[in-house]
Design an enzyme around this catalytic site. Structure first.
Site, PDB file in Angstrom:
ATOM      1  N   SER A 190       0.829  -1.205   0.000  1.00 55.35           N
ATOM      2  CA  SER A 190       0.000   0.000   0.000  1.00 55.35           C
ATOM      3  C   SER A 190       0.863   1.253   0.000  1.00 55.35           C
ATOM      4  O   SER A 190       0.542   2.256  -0.632  1.00 55.35           O
ATOM      5  CB  SER A 190      -0.928   0.004   1.217  1.00 55.35           C
ATOM      6  OG  SER A 190      -1.888  -1.022   1.107  1.00 55.35           O
ATOM      7  N   ASN A 206      -3.964   4.592 -11.266  1.00 59.85           N
ATOM      8  CA  ASN A 206      -5.296   5.202 -11.286  1.00 59.85           C
ATOM      9  C   ASN A 206      -6.125   4.654 -12.442  1.00 59.85           C
ATOM     10  O   ASN A 206      -7.318   4.394 -12.303  1.00 59.85           O
ATOM     11  CB  ASN A 206      -5.183   6.725 -11.388  1.00 59.85           C
ATOM     12  CG  ASN A 206      -4.839   7.365 -10.059  1.00 59.85           C
ATOM     13  OD1 ASN A 206      -5.219   6.874  -9.007  1.00 59.85           O
ATOM     14  ND2 ASN A 206      -4.104   8.465 -10.092  1.00 59.85           N
ATOM     15  N   GLU A 207      -5.487   4.451 -13.592  1.00 66.88           N
ATOM     16  CA  GLU A 207      -6.197   3.873 -14.733  1.00 66.88           C
ATOM     17  C   GLU A 207      -6.417   2.380 -14.523  1.00 66.88           C
ATOM     18  O   GLU A 207      -7.483   1.842 -14.839  1.00 66.88           O
ATOM     19  CB  GLU A 207      -5.400   4.111 -16.017  1.00 66.88           C
ATOM     20  CG  GLU A 207      -5.264   5.576 -16.371  1.00 66.88           C
ATOM     21  CD  GLU A 207      -4.647   5.796 -17.740  1.00 66.88           C
ATOM     22  OE1 GLU A 207      -4.604   4.828 -18.532  1.00 66.88           O
ATOM     23  OE2 GLU A 207      -4.232   6.929 -18.020  1.00 66.88           O
ATOM     24  N   GLU A 259     -24.395 -19.839  -1.705  1.00 64.41           N
ATOM     25  CA  GLU A 259     -25.519 -20.230  -0.855  1.00 64.41           C
ATOM     26  C   GLU A 259     -26.760 -20.557  -1.679  1.00 64.41           C
ATOM     27  O   GLU A 259     -27.488 -21.506  -1.368  1.00 64.41           O
ATOM     28  CB  GLU A 259     -25.821 -19.100   0.126  1.00 64.41           C
ATOM     29  CG  GLU A 259     -24.680 -18.828   1.101  1.00 64.41           C
ATOM     30  CD  GLU A 259     -24.919 -17.594   1.942  1.00 64.41           C
ATOM     31  OE1 GLU A 259     -26.067 -17.109   1.990  1.00 64.41           O
ATOM     32  OE2 GLU A 259     -23.948 -17.093   2.551  1.00 64.41           O
ATOM     33  N   GLY A 296     -25.377 -27.206  -1.921  1.00 64.89           N
ATOM     34  CA  GLY A 296     -24.244 -28.115  -2.031  1.00 64.89           C
ATOM     35  C   GLY A 296     -23.514 -27.990  -3.355  1.00 64.89           C
ATOM     36  O   GLY A 296     -22.278 -28.105  -3.416  1.00 64.89           O
ATOM     37  N   GLU A 323      -3.743  -3.601  -6.610  1.00 64.56           N
ATOM     38  CA  GLU A 323      -3.848  -2.264  -7.215  1.00 64.56           C
ATOM     39  C   GLU A 323      -4.525  -1.254  -6.284  1.00 64.56           C
ATOM     40  O   GLU A 323      -5.342  -0.435  -6.709  1.00 64.56           O
ATOM     41  CB  GLU A 323      -4.529  -2.341  -8.584  1.00 64.56           C
ATOM     42  CG  GLU A 323      -3.620  -2.999  -9.607  1.00 64.56           C
ATOM     43  CD  GLU A 323      -3.986  -2.721 -11.052  1.00 64.56           C
ATOM     44  OE1 GLU A 323      -4.426  -1.599 -11.360  1.00 64.56           O
ATOM     45  OE2 GLU A 323      -3.817  -3.640 -11.876  1.00 64.56           O
ATOM     46  N   SER A 363      -8.829  -1.719  -0.355  1.00 62.72           N
ATOM     47  CA  SER A 363     -10.064  -0.950  -0.160  1.00 62.72           C
ATOM     48  C   SER A 363      -9.829   0.266   0.741  1.00 62.72           C
ATOM     49  O   SER A 363     -10.401   1.340   0.521  1.00 62.72           O
ATOM     50  CB  SER A 363     -11.155  -1.838   0.433  1.00 62.72           C
ATOM     51  OG  SER A 363     -11.582  -2.794  -0.519  1.00 62.72           O
ATOM     52  N   ASN A 364      -8.977   0.112   1.766  1.00 68.80           N
ATOM     53  CA  ASN A 364      -8.679   1.252   2.626  1.00 68.80           C
ATOM     54  C   ASN A 364      -7.955   2.363   1.864  1.00 68.80           C
ATOM     55  O   ASN A 364      -8.179   3.553   2.113  1.00 68.80           O
ATOM     56  CB  ASN A 364      -7.837   0.812   3.830  1.00 68.80           C
ATOM     57  CG  ASN A 364      -8.686   0.172   4.914  1.00 68.80           C
ATOM     58  OD1 ASN A 364      -9.898   0.355   4.954  1.00 68.80           O
ATOM     59  ND2 ASN A 364      -8.048  -0.588   5.791  1.00 68.80           N
TER      60      ASN A 364
END
Length: 436
Positions: free
Chosen positions: A184, A292-293, A389, A393, A416, A419-420
């Site tokens: 990060s 960023n791209e 779910e 099974g 890339e 999330s933080n």
């Protein structure tokens, strides 16, 4: 199967030619928009007279791209997806066919052997591939949005002439930024470069490098002057086989297992001065713009994954799985869950396509890319979990693709930019906007 790129080129050329006929009368007086993008703002199109269209509206070329890649993924990749996941390796025939179909040089101009299409076409291809196999999708994504773009934007004419035809037709590339303590905080890198009489010498190591087993070309970031801290970072082109270059370890992963992720070592790797990418000490700017791209590409991978997981489970719920004498898709509880999932998938796709169009228009899209990646990865994780779910099974066993989509989804919140990091990017931009 005929090449996708070859079939779509006439339409792409026609669209480009028609767009060049329109020149904005206000171009000289329009305010200059500064954004951290690896693509220059568009100045050849006046969009002020174009009627608004839905964000999801695609051009004729883009629609054909979606249809063609979908067919390719169904016919070529789907039969091998489970086998590649179990083997934790990409089938070389799949890689070869990605090149044959023009999907590894989507934005590379035709003069260099590429498909000559727009950024959104690449996003569409990434999404369609991920509906079947996110591992194949990320190979295409990293190669196109990070590596090809780096050479197109900052490569010398000699580098473009030598590398772009290879990258478009037969040579996979990797983007080497992350390190063991530099994820990060990408600019805390320890890999160093020093100048030599004939070029540069690189020492250090990289980690979590996508495509590294298949790649022959590596875009490598190293610090040429640690006293400048992150402003000393410089980008280089390193070819596999260069003395001192080695792939040390292939990671065994939770998901996207067919995609190779490796540790790479540089032990006195000497490269000629011609292998400098762009300018010295500009690497940190290149990395920011490319990531960023690239986040739009990862967001598209996640929306494609969510669509694939949903479609796989919905067909089973509406046609096969019965409980208490009814198809489970007929129960209101199931219907509401599926409706909610579909809304969230489409909301994520709207963010992705909006970010892509803003990038193409040369507008500041950094916040949009962060929002798209953040939300698309959240939706992919949620929907792929629900899909398991819904299938009961059959969703839990390794016979089908449901559990694979679930495992593959987790990486979207990590690579890339976690999330933080996306939340921090959004928060900083909001603070700047609303601070007096």
């Amino acid at each position: 199967m005929a090449s996708i790129a070859r079939a779509l080129r006439p339409l792409a050329r026609s669209a480009t030619a028609s767009s060049r006929k329109v020149r904005p009368s206000f171009a000289k007086s329009a305010p200059q928009i500064r954004c951290l993008s690896a693509t220059a703002p568009r100045r050849d199109i006046d969009i002020s007279e174009i009627p608004p269209t839905p964000i999801s509206h695609l051009s004729e070329t883009e629609n054909l791209m979606a249809d063609s890649v979908s067919k390719f993924a169904q016919e070529v990749i789907l039969p091998k997806a489970r086998e590649m996941d179990e083997a934790e390796a990409m089938d070389p025939a799949v890689v070869e066919q990605l090149f044959e179909q023009g999907l590894m040089g989507i934005e590379i101009p035709e003069e260099y052997g590429g498909s000559g299409m727009n950024f959104t076409s690449a996003i569409i291809a990434i999404e369609e591939l991920a509906r079947i196999d996110p591992s194949v999708s990320v190979m295409c994504d990293v190669h196109n949005t990070l590596c090809n773009t780096a050479i197109l934007k900052w490569g010398s004419e000699k580098q473009k002439k030598e590398l772009l035809p290879r990258l478009a037709t037969n040579t996979v590339a990797s983007f080497c930024l992350s390190e063991p303590v530099s994820g990060s905080d990408a600019f805390a890198m320890a890999t160093k470069a020093v100048k030599t009489e004939n070029g540069y010498k690189i020492n250090g190591g990289k980690m979590w490098i996508t495509n590294s087993m298949e790649s022959d070309v590596f875009i490598v970031f190293a610090n040429l002057d640690p006293s400048k801290k992150y402003k000393g970072i410089t980008a280089f082109i390193v070819e596999k086989g260069t003395p001192g270059f080695s792939i040390a370890k292939k990671e065994k992963k939770l998901g996207i297992k067919a995609s190779s992720t490796c540790v790479i070592n540089f032990d006195d790797v000497e490269i000629p001065k011609e292998n400098l990418l762009g300018k010295e000490f500009e690497g940190y700017k290149y990395a920011i713009g490319l990531l960023n791209e690239g986040r739009i590409g990862i967001a598209a991978q996640m929306t494609g994954l969510a669509l694939g997981a949903f479609e796989n489970a919905a067909r089973y719920a509406y046609n096969d799985r019965k409980q208490f004498g009814k198809l489970i898709g007929e129960f209101q509880g199931m219907q509401h869950q599926m409706a909610q999932a579909w809304v969230e998938i489409q909301a994520a796709r709207a963010l992705v396509y909006n970010a892509s169009r803003k990038k193409e228009a040369g507008q500041d899209f950094v916040r949009d890319a962060a929002m798209a990646k953040l939300y698309a990865s959240q939706v992919a994780g949620k929907v792929s979990s629900q899909a398991v779910e819904w299938m009961g099974g059959m969703g839990f066993v390794r016979e089908g693709l449901a559990e694979k989509f679930f495992r593959d989804s987790k990486i979207g919140a990590i690579y890339e930019g976690t999330s933080n990091i996306q939340l921090q990017t959004i928060a900083k931009d909001l603070q700047k906007q609303y601070t007096n």
